[in-house]
Design a protein around this motif. Structure first.
Motif, short mmCIF file in Angstrom:
data_model
loop_
_atom_site.label_atom_id
_atom_site.label_comp_id
_atom_site.label_asym_id
_atom_site.label_seq_id
_atom_site.Cartn_x
_atom_site.Cartn_y
_atom_site.Cartn_z
N CYS A 118 -0.24 1.77 5.14
CA CYS A 118 0.60 1.27 3.93
C CYS A 118 1.84 0.60 4.37
CB CYS A 118 1.10 2.60 3.27
SG CYS A 118 2.26 2.38 2.01
N ARG A 149 4.20 0.21 3.02
CA ARG A 149 5.76 0.94 2.56
C ARG A 149 6.12 2.12 3.56
NH1 ARG A 149 7.49 0.71 -2.79
NH2 ARG A 149 8.12 2.89 -2.22
N CYS A 150 5.11 2.83 3.84
CA CYS A 150 5.48 3.99 4.65
C CYS A 150 4.50 4.17 5.87
CB CYS A 150 5.29 5.23 3.65
SG CYS A 150 3.43 5.70 3.52
N CYS A 155 -2.40 4.37 -1.35
CA CYS A 155 -1.57 5.04 -0.66
C CYS A 155 -1.28 6.55 -1.00
CB CYS A 155 -0.33 4.49 -0.15
SG CYS A 155 0.83 5.75 0.87
N CYS A 169 2.81 7.35 -1.20
CA CYS A 169 3.52 6.43 -2.05
C CYS A 169 3.09 6.48 -3.68
CB CYS A 169 3.49 4.99 -1.76
SG CYS A 169 4.46 4.77 -0.06
ZN ZN Z 1 2.58 4.47 1.52
#
Ligand code: ZN
Length: 269
Positions: free
Chosen positions: A235, A237-238, A255, A258
């Motif tokens: 992911c 983002r994370c 994800c 998220c």
């Molecule tokens: Zn994520």
């Protein structure tokens, strides 16, 4: 599989290469692609005409020949267009070749053979007959809100339903849902109005941005799901590993961290 951004790129390609030139021949190499018209008819009706303009709706491309005859193209799983000089340079999986008076040709190429070519007289009638929803770039917020209010099922399944919204396929449905952090299996009835607003904006943003990137995954932002959606992908983002699941008959990538539940979204019990 070509979705709205890909078909928009095909439209622009056709517009810059293939308009206003006399068609001197139509060479049908695989008749499977023809829907509701024979190869002989296709050639007979297009010969001597010119393509004058084009129009896209969802994943369909319509090309108007003079005297209001429309060539209808659907790209199936692997369809694409190629314009080139010299007939013998036609791509390997050319199914239909449109030959112009300037010695150039436009090939409809399609390896997997799910594409469609037809001739129609009235685009609006065709869209009505197919019961296609509004184009994903033309749909209004109130139309989208109404769709979400009226239907049941996973939000991703709704986005993929061409009879509700035309143009979004597997890849971009996942991308849009990733952007708004909504899990693809979320029941549409639990998506609150604020989240629908976000989703509406995200859909326009993603589709337009993908068109700007020429529908080429390599040119899309690394913060998107698209460059990472594969086994072992992380992911953006994370950095946790992305998950996949069958939702609405298609493989969704998301994800699980998220997209667990955005603040406005209640997940089904
Ligand atoms: Zn994520």
């Amino acid at each position: 599989m070509p979705e709205l951004p890909d078909v928009e790129i095909f439209k622009r390609y056709l517009d810059t290469t293939s308009l206003h030139q006399r068609i001197i021949g139509v060479d049908v190499r695989s008749a499977y692609v023809l829907k509701g018209v024979s190869g002989r008819d296709l050639a007979r009706r297009l010969k001597g005409r010119r393509f004058e303009s084009s129009r896209r709706h969802g994943k369909h491309l319509f090309v108007r020949a003079d005297h209001d005859l429309w060539l209808r193209l659907h790209f199936g799983m692997t369809g694409s267009l190629h314009y080139f000089k010299d007939e013998e340079r036609a791509p390997r999986h050319t199914r239909v070749l449109f030959v112009f008076a300037n010695a150039h040709s436009l090939a409809f190429e399609d390896q997997r053979k799910f594409g469609e070519i037809g001739l129609i007289e009235d685009v609006n009638k065709f869209l009505k007959k197919r019961a296609l929803g509004p184009d994903a770039l033309d749909i209004t917020f109130s139309q989208l809100r109404e769709i979400f209010g009226k239907h049941r099922g996973a939000v991703k399944t709704i986005l993929l339903n061409q009879k509700l919204i035309a143009g979004i396929g597997n890849i971009y449905a996942d991308e849009i849902l990733f952007r708004v952090l909504i899990h693809p299996a979320t029941q549409v009835s639990t998506v609150k109005e604020k989240a629908v607003t976000k989703l509406f904006r995200a859909a326009r943003y993603i589709l337009k941005k993908a068109i700007e990137a020429k529908a080429d995954a390599n040119l899309m932002p690394k913060s998107w799901l698209l460059p990472h959606r594969d086994k072992g992908g992380k992911c953006p983002r994370c950095a946790r590993e992305l998950k996949s699941a069958r939702i609405g008959g298609r493989t969704a990538w998301f994800c699980a961290h998220c997209q667990k539940s955005a603040s406005e979204v209640r997940l089904p019990a």
